[in-house]
Design a protein around this motif. Sequence first.
Motif, PDB file in Angstrom:
ATOM      1  N   PRO A   8     -21.271  33.795  33.594  1.00 36.77           N
ATOM      2  CA  PRO A   8     -21.913  35.124  33.561  1.00 36.77           C
ATOM      3  C   PRO A   8     -22.912  35.191  32.419  1.00 36.77           C
ATOM      4  CG  PRO A   8     -19.656  35.240  32.763  1.00 36.77           C
ATOM      5  CD  PRO A   8     -19.873  33.840  33.256  1.00 36.77           C
ATOM      6  N   LYS A   9     -24.008  35.852  32.676  1.00 36.59           N
ATOM      7  CA  LYS A   9     -25.037  35.990  31.650  1.00 36.59           C
ATOM      8  C   LYS A   9     -24.674  37.154  30.744  1.00 36.59           C
ATOM      9  CE  LYS A   9     -28.578  33.913  34.396  1.00 36.59           C
ATOM     10  NZ  LYS A   9     -29.894  33.960  34.952  1.00 36.59           N
ATOM     11  N   LYS A  10     -24.934  36.967  29.465  1.00 36.66           N
ATOM     12  CA  LYS A  10     -24.657  38.009  28.481  1.00 36.66           C
ATOM     13  C   LYS A  10     -25.660  39.146  28.675  1.00 36.66           C
ATOM     14  CE  LYS A  10     -24.092  38.613  23.526  1.00 36.66           C
ATOM     15  NZ  LYS A  10     -24.233  37.973  22.213  1.00 36.66           N
ATOM     16  N   LYS A  11     -25.137  40.324  28.894  1.00 33.21           N
ATOM     17  CA  LYS A  11     -25.980  41.486  29.124  1.00 33.21           C
ATOM     18  C   LYS A  11     -26.345  42.118  27.784  1.00 33.21           C
ATOM     19  CE  LYS A  11     -26.122  44.975  32.676  1.00 33.21           C
ATOM     20  NZ  LYS A  11     -25.366  45.801  33.581  1.00 33.21           N
ATOM     21  N   ALA A  12     -27.635  42.324  27.571  1.00 37.16           N
ATOM     22  CA  ALA A  12     -28.083  42.943  26.332  1.00 37.16           C
ATOM     23  C   ALA A  12     -27.719  44.418  26.322  1.00 37.16           C
ATOM     24  CB  ALA A  12     -29.585  42.777  26.182  1.00 37.16           C
ATOM     25  N   ARG A  13     -27.135  44.835  25.216  1.00 38.64           N
ATOM     26  CA  ARG A  13     -26.805  46.247  25.080  1.00 38.64           C
ATOM     27  C   ARG A  13     -28.032  46.977  24.559  1.00 38.64           C
ATOM     28  NH1 ARG A  13     -21.557  46.091  21.531  1.00 38.64           N
ATOM     29  NH2 ARG A  13     -22.960  47.404  20.368  1.00 38.64           N
ATOM     30  N   PRO A  14     -28.229  48.199  25.003  1.00 37.74           N
ATOM     31  CA  PRO A  14     -29.378  48.950  24.480  1.00 37.74           C
ATOM     32  C   PRO A  14     -29.198  49.226  22.995  1.00 37.74           C
ATOM     33  CG  PRO A  14     -27.979  50.356  25.825  1.00 37.74           C
ATOM     34  CD  PRO A  14     -27.436  48.963  25.935  1.00 37.74           C
ATOM     35  N   HIS A  15     -30.307  49.365  22.321  1.00 32.46           N
ATOM     36  CA  HIS A  15     -30.245  49.648  20.889  1.00 32.46           C
ATOM     37  C   HIS A  15     -29.790  51.086  20.657  1.00 32.46           C
ATOM     38  CE1 HIS A  15     -31.113  49.205  16.686  1.00 32.46           C
ATOM     39  NE2 HIS A  15     -31.694  50.386  16.715  1.00 32.46           N
ATOM     40  N   GLU A  16     -28.919  51.238  19.707  1.00 30.49           N
ATOM     41  CA  GLU A  16     -28.446  52.570  19.331  1.00 30.49           C
ATOM     42  C   GLU A  16     -28.861  52.817  17.889  1.00 30.49           C
ATOM     43  OE1 GLU A  16     -24.253  53.038  20.023  1.00 30.49           O
ATOM     44  OE2 GLU A  16     -24.382  51.955  21.915  1.00 30.49           O
ATOM     45  N   ILE A  17     -29.489  53.951  17.646  1.00 29.71           N
ATOM     46  CA  ILE A  17     -29.910  54.307  16.296  1.00 29.71           C
ATOM     47  C   ILE A  17     -28.687  54.362  15.390  1.00 29.71           C
ATOM     48  CG2 ILE A  17     -31.056  56.067  14.875  1.00 29.71           C
ATOM     49  CD1 ILE A  17     -32.930  54.703  16.894  1.00 29.71           C
ATOM     50  N   GLY A  18     -28.752  53.692  14.258  1.00 21.90           N
ATOM     51  CA  GLY A  18     -27.679  53.710  13.276  1.00 21.90           C
ATOM     52  C   GLY A  18     -26.580  52.686  13.497  1.00 21.90           C
ATOM     53  N   GLN A  19     -26.694  51.871  14.535  1.00 21.96           N
ATOM     54  CA  GLN A  19     -25.633  50.903  14.798  1.00 21.96           C
ATOM     55  C   GLN A  19     -25.622  49.804  13.744  1.00 21.96           C
ATOM     56  OE1 GLN A  19     -27.686  49.113  18.474  1.00 21.96           O
ATOM     57  NE2 GLN A  19     -26.112  47.642  17.994  1.00 21.96           N
ATOM     58  N   ASP A  20     -24.490  49.141  13.581  1.00 19.67           N
ATOM     59  CA  ASP A  20     -24.343  48.043  12.639  1.00 19.67           C
ATOM     60  C   ASP A  20     -25.170  46.859  13.128  1.00 19.67           C
ATOM     61  OD1 ASP A  20     -23.529  46.268  10.690  1.00 19.67           O
ATOM     62  OD2 ASP A  20     -21.510  45.993  11.500  1.00 19.67           O
ATOM     63  N   LEU A  21     -26.086  46.396  12.307  1.00 24.82           N
ATOM     64  CA  LEU A  21     -26.973  45.302  12.703  1.00 24.82           C
ATOM     65  C   LEU A  21     -26.475  43.934  12.233  1.00 24.82           C
ATOM     66  CD1 LEU A  21     -30.355  47.045  11.823  1.00 24.82           C
ATOM     67  CD2 LEU A  21     -29.188  46.980  14.025  1.00 24.82           C
ATOM     68  N   ALA A  22     -25.401  43.911  11.468  1.00 28.64           N
ATOM     69  CA  ALA A  22     -24.907  42.675  10.884  1.00 28.64           C
ATOM     70  C   ALA A  22     -24.502  41.640  11.932  1.00 28.64           C
ATOM     71  CB  ALA A  22     -23.734  42.964   9.957  1.00 28.64           C
ATOM     72  N   LEU A  23     -24.073  42.088  13.089  1.00 25.53           N
ATOM     73  CA  LEU A  23     -23.593  41.149  14.107  1.00 25.53           C
ATOM     74  C   LEU A  23     -24.706  40.621  15.009  1.00 25.53           C
ATOM     75  CD1 LEU A  23     -20.326  43.012  15.141  1.00 25.53           C
ATOM     76  CD2 LEU A  23     -20.585  41.112  13.536  1.00 25.53           C
ATOM     77  N   LEU A  24     -25.934  41.094  14.843  1.00 27.10           N
ATOM     78  CA  LEU A  24     -27.041  40.671  15.693  1.00 27.10           C
ATOM     79  C   LEU A  24     -27.723  39.433  15.110  1.00 27.10           C
ATOM     80  CD1 LEU A  24     -28.663  44.123  16.496  1.00 27.10           C
ATOM     81  CD2 LEU A  24     -27.096  42.810  17.919  1.00 27.10           C
TER      82      LEU A  24
END
Length: 64
Positions: A8-24
């Motif tokens: 299965p292909k990894k589905k990109a999650r939409p960006h959410e304002i204020g979300q934790d960016l450390a895991l990207l």
Amino acid sequence: MAIFDDEPKKKARPHEIGQDLALLSVDELSERIGILRDEIARLETELKSKSTTKSAAEALFRRG
């Protein structure tokens, strides 16, 4: 090669304002920046369009 096609292909999650960016990843961050820049351009175009329409309407009503 069939093994990779079935995964299965990894589905990109939409960006959410204020979300934790450390895991990207760097690629994910770059992709989101591009998406957000495109969205800003779209919003600015709409804002300009609405401002032009508003100015035209105001000019029309001032004449009357």
